[in-house]
Design an enzyme around this catalytic site. Structure first.
Site, PDB file in Angstrom:
ATOM      1  N   GLY A 463       0.810  -1.207   0.000  1.00 56.12           N
ATOM      2  CA  GLY A 463       0.000   0.000   0.000  1.00 56.12           C
ATOM      3  C   GLY A 463       0.847   1.261   0.000  1.00 56.12           C
ATOM      4  O   GLY A 463       1.923   1.305  -0.603  1.00 56.12           O
ATOM      5  N   SER A 464       0.385   2.251   0.725  1.00 60.79           N
ATOM      6  CA  SER A 464       0.994   3.578   0.635  1.00 60.79           C
ATOM      7  C   SER A 464       2.412   3.643   1.175  1.00 60.79           C
ATOM      8  O   SER A 464       3.143   4.600   0.872  1.00 60.79           O
ATOM      9  CB  SER A 464       0.131   4.601   1.374  1.00 60.79           C
ATOM     10  OG  SER A 464      -1.118   4.752   0.716  1.00 60.79           O
ATOM     11  N   THR A 465       2.839   2.686   1.993  1.00 62.70           N
ATOM     12  CA  THR A 465       4.223   2.726   2.449  1.00 62.70           C
ATOM     13  C   THR A 465       5.187   2.556   1.273  1.00 62.70           C
ATOM     14  O   THR A 465       6.363   2.934   1.366  1.00 62.70           O
ATOM     15  CB  THR A 465       4.485   1.612   3.486  1.00 62.70           C
ATOM     16  OG1 THR A 465       4.138   0.345   2.924  1.00 62.70           O
ATOM     17  CG2 THR A 465       3.669   1.846   4.754  1.00 62.70           C
TER      18      THR A 465
END
Length: 756
Positions: A463-465
């Site tokens: 995801g956004s990491t």
């Protein structure tokens, strides 16, 4: 006139008749009185006359002479008149009953009657009837032949035993007499970085048996295995059918009934065996053995009472070791566990099995009736202890991480979660906690899904990491700077998907730092598109950076079951995958350690250090060997890493950032939240969410990186909401444990938006 026949048995006190003289034989002369003068008191016998020319008739066996002999024996004192008349005619004096005449020597066959006879020998005393002995030479020949046959048989058997069958017979004898017992090597310990044992070995006992001693002939009872099984089952906690089946293998001389038993179990069996042995050797049983196989009329017995047999005579115990984990479940998912055989079956116990196990030894000794024969010799090949492992794990930090993730997984109603703590300079893993965990001292309470290490074996979409890697590529290639202005619409059509952010919004006017702080998917896609003249080129550039960060690459740990994740080749990306990859969804998966390493790379000035969990080893001789340092790879420039660090601080410090709950008082923190759809277990579509937060501190002088991942939560699903507090708790404890001084400056607070 012919000479009368000599009766059989004459001269020995029979009829007293004279023996007939052989033809041509000279008359014997008396031993005494050769001058012809009579001795006083004894009658002098008359001189014998020359024998007549005719040969006396041969006596016929079984006729008159025999009868006369019998008559003479019956009446020894009487002398027939005819005999006296003969003696008178021959000039001999009549023979009184007391007078005995020496027997005449028979003529030699073929000797002429007129040849002078040799000088006569003195008269001998009459002998009794002679006993004719058998020929001794014949007897000797028979005895010699018989003995030769016997010795030939012995010699042949000796040749067979000593020359022809010697090896086979010796092997059979040793097989039946000698027992070969394996000696388990002491397994090496696994310790934390400060030397405290996480896994160690204590004394234990294997309960063994010699099945050959449970046969009816050896045990003396037909159901020895069943009796022994009934006695052992309650103590060992095993089914008696299983124990009896193990004992019904008479061709084997060694069988392990139960492994790694406690001293209490060993003592129970030893005491029971001793009691049965005393009972079998009681006076009553000794008396029964004396009467065994004797005749019934003498009080004999055909068998002994059951009390006189010891069904446990063939049961023994062997010193061995048992693996214990003093801290129960601390770092259990990393350390692993051993199986019933004492061999590594999970985690580092399995990965370093050969190093930890050492080399097994063997002991061979002679036994008789289940007892050691001290004077019969034997052999000993001593075991070589295993090597100790010293991990990079800090026991206190591991405990804090494990407690934090366990509590949050329970609060969120999540399926599982994991925390990784890594030293940014050395790449060493200081903690790796997984929830739910298990207690390796009691595997019966653990589910199979809990025995692994999800932090290394669970591949998930980050995801956004993952947006950090996209921004690193954009900054490092010089396509943009932290303050590059990005216009972010509420929707963005690319390929077959109309992309949007996690919240609906109008057009945002953000800096590149703001795109990262607010975790905008649309803003990330727009920044990614600057990497190339067209979309395929941009994908190729991004793919290169992803690989350098370690995505879809082995971490280097070699942990059993570890996943390297996946990453589609740029040319294989289709439709929306070309854009999903920029914010960590779709064609890219990784494990928690890989994701942690990405942030450690930025914290280390753009240099990636291969992660490690083993600090060094200690050999059996006590020599400590440190592990080789992790390989280093430059991923982005130092300036790019510094800029990214300041951008990540905005995620935590800015009021518009998504990571405010991860702030640690007194320390500057740089990190990123992540919220991603979780792929379904069957690989079709998505099922739930993956919430995460990864960051490092102090941002002005990075020391450690902490990552938190929670899978399939029920109570909330945003990374900042669920993992932010876990990060704060673990990071704060870690910094204090390592005595890291607080930050000496304020965060730069880069602007996150701009006004058009």
């Amino acid at each position: 006139m012919s000479t009368p026949r000599q009766p059989s048995g004459g001269g020995g006190g029979g009829t007293g008749r004279p023996r007939p003289a052989a033809k041509g034989a000279a008359p014997r002369q008396a031993a005494r009185g050769q001058s012809g003068k009579a001795q006083p008191g004894r009658q002098q016998p008359a001189k014998p006359q020359p024998a007549r020319s005719q040969q006396p008739p041969k006596a016929q066996p079984g006729k008159a002479p025999a009868a006369k002999a019998q008559s003479a024996k019956a009446q020894p004192a009487k002398q027939p008149a005819a005999d006296r008349a003969v003696r008178s005619r021959q000039g001999e004096a009549p023979r009184t009953p007391q007078q005995r005449r020496p027997a005449a020597r028979p003529p030699v066959h073929g000797q002429a009657s007129g040849r002078p006879r040799p000088k006569s020998r003195p008269p001998q005393r009459p002998q009794s009837k002679a006993i004719r002995l058998a020929d001794p030479r014949r007897r000797l020949r028979v005895v010699t032949v018989a003995l030769s046959l016997v010795f030939s048989v012995f010699a042949g058997r000796l040749v067979q035993l000593q020359l022809l069958d010697s090896d086979a017979l010796a092997a059979d004898a040793n097989t039946n007499r000698y027992l070969d017992i394996p000696i388990t090597a002491e397994r090496g310990s696994i310790t934390s970085a400060d030397g405290v044992a996480l896994a160690t070995t204590v004394d234990a006992y294997d309960i063994t048996a010699d099945p050959a001693m449970f046969t009816p002939g050896a045990a003396g009872i037909p159901d020895a295995p069943e009796q022994a099984a009934a006695l052992l089952a309650p103590i060992l906690g095993l089914p008696k059918e299983r124990i009896a089946a193990d004992l019904h293998t008479p061709k084997s001389r060694y069988k392990r009934l139960a492994a790694q038993q406690t001293p209490d179990v060993k003592n129970q069996i030893s005491d029971l065996k001793s009691t049965l042995e005393k009972q079998a050797n009681s006076r009553s049983c000794v008396a029964q053995r004396r009467l065994l196989n004797k005749p019934v009329d003498e009080g004999g017995r055909t068998r002994l009472d059951n009390e006189c047999f010891n069904p446990l005579a063939g049961v023994f115990n062997r010193d061995t070791q048992k693996r214990v984990y003093p801290s129960d479940g601390l770092a259990a998912n990393l350390v692993g566990f051993v199986n019933a055989e004492g061999e590594g079956a999970g985690g580092l116990e399995s990965q370093y099995q050969k190093v930890l196990a050492g080399k097994e030894g063997h002991s061979s000794y002679a036994q008789s009736g289940g007892r050691l024969v001290p004077t019969a010799g034997g052999s000993l090949d001593p075991a070589v202890p295993g090597t100790d492992l010293r991990l990079t794990i800090n026991r206190d930090i591991q405990w804090a991480a494990q407690r934090a993730i366990t509590d949050q997984v329970a609060n969120a109603g999540a399926e599982k979660g994991y925390v990784v703590v890594q030293d940014v300079k050395t790449g060493q893993v200081l903690a790796m906690a997984t929830s739910p965990g298990f207690n390796p001292n009691d595997l019966s309470t653990a589910k199979s899904s809990q025995l692994g290490n999800a932090a290394l074996q669970d591949a998930y979409e980050p995801g956004s990491t993952a947006k950090l890697m996209t921004m690193a590529a954009v900054l490092d290639t010089g396509k943009a700077t932290w303050d590059t202005k990005v216009t972010v619409p509420g929707r963005l059509q690319r390929a077959d998907v109309n992309f949007q952010d996690d919240v609906d919004h109008d057009t945002w006017y953000l800096t590149l730092a703001g795109v990262l702080a607010k975790s905008s998917n649309i803003g990330t896609i727009e920044a990614f598109e600057t990497l190339g003249a067209d979309q395929p080129e941009a994908n190729r550039v991004l793919d290169g950076y992803l690989h350098k960060f370690g995505v879809a690459q082995p971490s280097g740990l070699g942990f059993p079951g570890e996943t390297a994740g996946k990453l589609k080749k740029p040319e294989d990306l289709v439709a929306s995958e070309k854009y999903n990859i920029t914010f960590g969804q779709g064609p890219m998966t990784l494990n928690a350690l890989q994701a942690t390493s990405v942030y450690s790379t930025i914290a280390n000035g753009g240099v990636r250090v291969a992660p490690s969990v083993v600090q060094g080893t200690t050999s059996p001789d006590g020599k400590y060997t440190p592990a080789a340092p992790g390989a280093q790879t430059r991923v982005v420039s130092e300036q790019t890493a510094k800029t990214l660090t300041e951008m990540l601080e905005s995620v935590v410090t800015d009021e518009q950032g998504t990571g405010g709950k991860a702030a640690v008082p007194g320390y500057r923190v740089a990190g990123k939240t992540g919220t991603a759809n979780r792929a379904a277990a069957n690989g079709k579509g998505y099922d739930g969410y993956t919430a995460s937060f990864i960051g490092f501190a102090p941002a002005d002088a990075p020391r450690v990186t902490v990552s938190c991942v929670i899978q399939k939560p029920v109570n909330g699903h945003f990374g900042g909401q669920l993992c932010g507090p876990v990060f704060k708790q673990v990071m704060e404890f870690t910094l204090k444990t390592l005595q890291v001084p607080p930050s000496g400056s304020e965060a730069p607070n880069l602007p996150v938006d701009w006004k058009p």
